[in-house]
Design an enzyme around this catalytic site. Structure first.
Site, PDB file in Angstrom:
ATOM      1  N   TYR A 153      -6.867  -6.334  -5.055  1.00  0.00           N
ATOM      2  CA  TYR A 153      -5.631  -7.049  -5.406  1.00  0.00           C
ATOM      3  C   TYR A 153      -5.701  -7.679  -6.795  1.00  0.00           C
ATOM      4  O   TYR A 153      -4.695  -8.176  -7.298  1.00  0.00           O
ATOM      5  CB  TYR A 153      -5.302  -8.121  -4.372  1.00  0.00           C
ATOM      6  CG  TYR A 153      -4.506  -7.578  -3.213  1.00  0.00           C
ATOM      7  CD1 TYR A 153      -5.136  -6.847  -2.216  1.00  0.00           C
ATOM      8  CD2 TYR A 153      -3.131  -7.778  -3.122  1.00  0.00           C
ATOM      9  CE1 TYR A 153      -4.412  -6.337  -1.153  1.00  0.00           C
ATOM     10  CE2 TYR A 153      -2.408  -7.271  -2.066  1.00  0.00           C
ATOM     11  CZ  TYR A 153      -3.048  -6.551  -1.084  1.00  0.00           C
ATOM     12  OH  TYR A 153      -2.322  -6.049  -0.041  1.00  0.00           O
ATOM     13  N   LYS A 225     -16.298  -4.022   5.310  1.00  0.00           N
ATOM     14  CA  LYS A 225     -16.694  -2.614   5.369  1.00  0.00           C
ATOM     15  C   LYS A 225     -17.962  -2.466   4.521  1.00  0.00           C
ATOM     16  O   LYS A 225     -18.046  -1.636   3.598  1.00  0.00           O
ATOM     17  CB  LYS A 225     -15.524  -1.745   4.862  1.00  0.00           C
ATOM     18  CG  LYS A 225     -15.720  -0.254   5.019  1.00  0.00           C
ATOM     19  CD  LYS A 225     -15.638   0.251   6.447  1.00  0.00           C
ATOM     20  CE  LYS A 225     -15.935   1.746   6.485  1.00  0.00           C
ATOM     21  NZ  LYS A 225     -16.142   2.254   7.862  1.00  0.00           N
ATOM     22  N   ASP A 273     -13.252  -1.024  10.519  1.00  0.00           N
ATOM     23  CA  ASP A 273     -12.652   0.012  11.382  1.00  0.00           C
ATOM     24  C   ASP A 273     -12.923  -0.303  12.852  1.00  0.00           C
ATOM     25  O   ASP A 273     -12.026  -0.221  13.700  1.00  0.00           O
ATOM     26  CB  ASP A 273     -13.145   1.424  10.998  1.00  0.00           C
ATOM     27  CG  ASP A 273     -14.653   1.557  10.894  1.00  0.00           C
ATOM     28  OD1 ASP A 273     -15.341   0.510  10.917  1.00  0.00           O
ATOM     29  OD2 ASP A 273     -15.145   2.692  10.796  1.00  0.00           O
ATOM     30  N   ASP A 297      -4.943  -7.667   4.679  1.00  0.00           N
ATOM     31  CA  ASP A 297      -3.581  -7.135   4.644  1.00  0.00           C
ATOM     32  C   ASP A 297      -3.370  -6.173   5.816  1.00  0.00           C
ATOM     33  O   ASP A 297      -2.402  -6.289   6.572  1.00  0.00           O
ATOM     34  CB  ASP A 297      -3.362  -6.425   3.305  1.00  0.00           C
ATOM     35  CG  ASP A 297      -1.935  -5.960   3.137  1.00  0.00           C
ATOM     36  OD1 ASP A 297      -1.019  -6.739   3.463  1.00  0.00           O
ATOM     37  OD2 ASP A 297      -1.728  -4.814   2.688  1.00  0.00           O
TER      38      ASP A 297
END
Ligand code: IPM
Ligand code: MG
Length: 410
Positions: A153, A225, A273, A297
């Site tokens: 971002y 992640k 995930d 998000d």
């Protein structure tokens, strides 16, 4: 009344000073923003007066941003808007159009970055009477703390084929030929930069842990992640565990890496995930969630959908150090529905409740939330919710606001 007295300010000890009649700037927003504002303002004012009578009240001050600002002042985000929020500390906004082309990528992102609002706080819970795609939506009760200033971002990207991309690739070839060799189609690759800092990660995770402690939450899950992005997302996780140990006295449990604070709060982590599976399969195992900007998000929308609340999820963008905070409707501008008195104002109203709680007017926040929950439970709802269930009374935006007011109790 003395002008400075009317403003919310940060006291030296890091607590907010809130006068009885604070000036609170608001941005009406584009598209359905005016429908929402006209229906919501009376509800917010009524909740405050229900609880505090004539002792307290909000002095609203409209600020321009988005299309309305562009039409009047030829700028999407006037300097004055940021300056006034900077001065008044706390503000609330409706949805804003993202300008097409030119300077600003997203006004929402510009406001977050302009005021360094490093925490995006999004509570996700179920309201009785809402139709959800899962069998036990009531098991979802999470508060997402999304890092709000870093990660992709930051908006540092270079398009495929341009000079910067080529220069970057040339630099990589020279300094790290083995890395450069991993880029499969160098001539047609765009490049993006993902900055994730220790300071940025720590302040977000610190806020999440403090929130969990103050609200008797059982755990904080660090969502990342890091198996793939070792030095950004992986470091986020490592810095989080280190912070929990260093600042909160946490100790490893079950052989680590999970840790527990002396009072019992558990800090754990989950790969993003897998987390998206977890929220469907074991939602009750997660309470406060601390994560990076992009994961936050994605996870916010997935969780909101799970409680059927995609259009009613509130959000706050907060800097707990300076006290700056902007509360916001988390949905888009829905231009096709603008001016038709049909949209659901709940996201904005629940954000307003978060704002009232933030300024210490918790009883008014509770009153607003209770009345809203009751209105929905009674099936007195806007078209989006009415369509999904039987025996609903479909109300327009304003009538829905009036129904909430009729259910207010102190
Ligand atoms: C959100 C939105 C924004 C984001 C968009 C509108 C820029 O999806 O607030 O979650 O990506 O952060
Ligand atoms: Mg989003």
């Amino acid at each position: 009344m003395n002008d400075t007295k009317e403003k919310i300010s940060m006291l030296p000890q890091g607590r907010l000073y809130v006068p009885n009649f604070p000036v609170i700037p608001h941005i009406i927003g584009d598209g359905c923003g005016p429908d929402i504002w006209e229906a919501s303002r009376p509800v917010i004012d009524a909740a405050v007066s229900k609880v505090y009578g004539s002792e307290r009240g909000i002095v609203w001050r409209e600020l321009l941003a988005g299309k309305k600002a562009f039409d009047i002042l030829h700028t999407w985000l006037p300097d004055e808007t940021l300056a006034v929020i900077r001065e008044c500390l706390v503000g609330i906004k409706g949805p804003l159009t993202t300008p097409v082309g030119g300077g600003i990528r997203s006004l929402n992102v510009a406001l977050r970055q302009g005021l360094d609002l490093y925490c995006c706080v999004r509570p996700v819970r179920y309201f009785d009477g809402i139709v959800s795609p899962v069998r036990h939506p009531e098991k979802v009760d999470m508060v997402i703390f999304r890092e709000n200033t870093e990660d992709i971002y930051a908006g540092i990207e270079f398009p495929a084929g341009d000079e910067e991309s080529q220069a970057f690739y040339a630099w990589l070839q020279e300094k790290h030929p083995e890395q450069a060799a991993k880029i499969r189609f160098p001539k047609s690759s765009g490049f993006g930069i993902k900055p994730v800092s220790r300071e940025g990660s720590e302040r977000l995770i610190r806020a999440a842990i403090l929130y969990a402690l103050q609200n008797n939450r059982p755990s904080v899950t660090l969502v990342h992640k890091g198996n793939i992005m070792k030095f950004t997302e992986g470091s986020f996780r490592d810095w989080g565990y280190e912070l929990a140990k260093r600042e909160f006295g946490a100790h490893p449990i079950g052989g680590g890496p999970w840790v527990q604070l002396p009072g019992g709060l558990v800090v754990k982590d989950c790969i993003c995930d897998a987390f998206l599976q977890e929220i469907l399969l074991h939602p009750a195992d997660h309470s406060v969630v601390a994560t990076l900007n992009l994961n936050g998000d994605y996870c916010s929308d997935a969780l909101a959908a799970q409680v059927g609340g995609i259009g009613i999820s509130p959000g706050a963008n907060v800097n707990y150090v300076t006290g700056h905070a902007i509360f916001e409707a988390t949905h888009g501008t829905a231009p096709a529905l603008a001016g038709k008195d049909v949209v659901n104002p709940s996201s904005f109203l629940l954000s307003a409740a978060m704002m009232l709680r933030y300024i210490g007017w918790g009883r008014a926040a509770d009153a607003l939330e209770r009345a809203l929950a009751k209105t929905i439970a009674l099936g007195q709802v806007t078209a989006d919710l009415a369509e999904q269930r039987d025996n609903a009374t479909m109300l327009g935006t304003r009538a829905f606001g009036q129904a909430i007011i009729s259910h207010l109790s102190a």
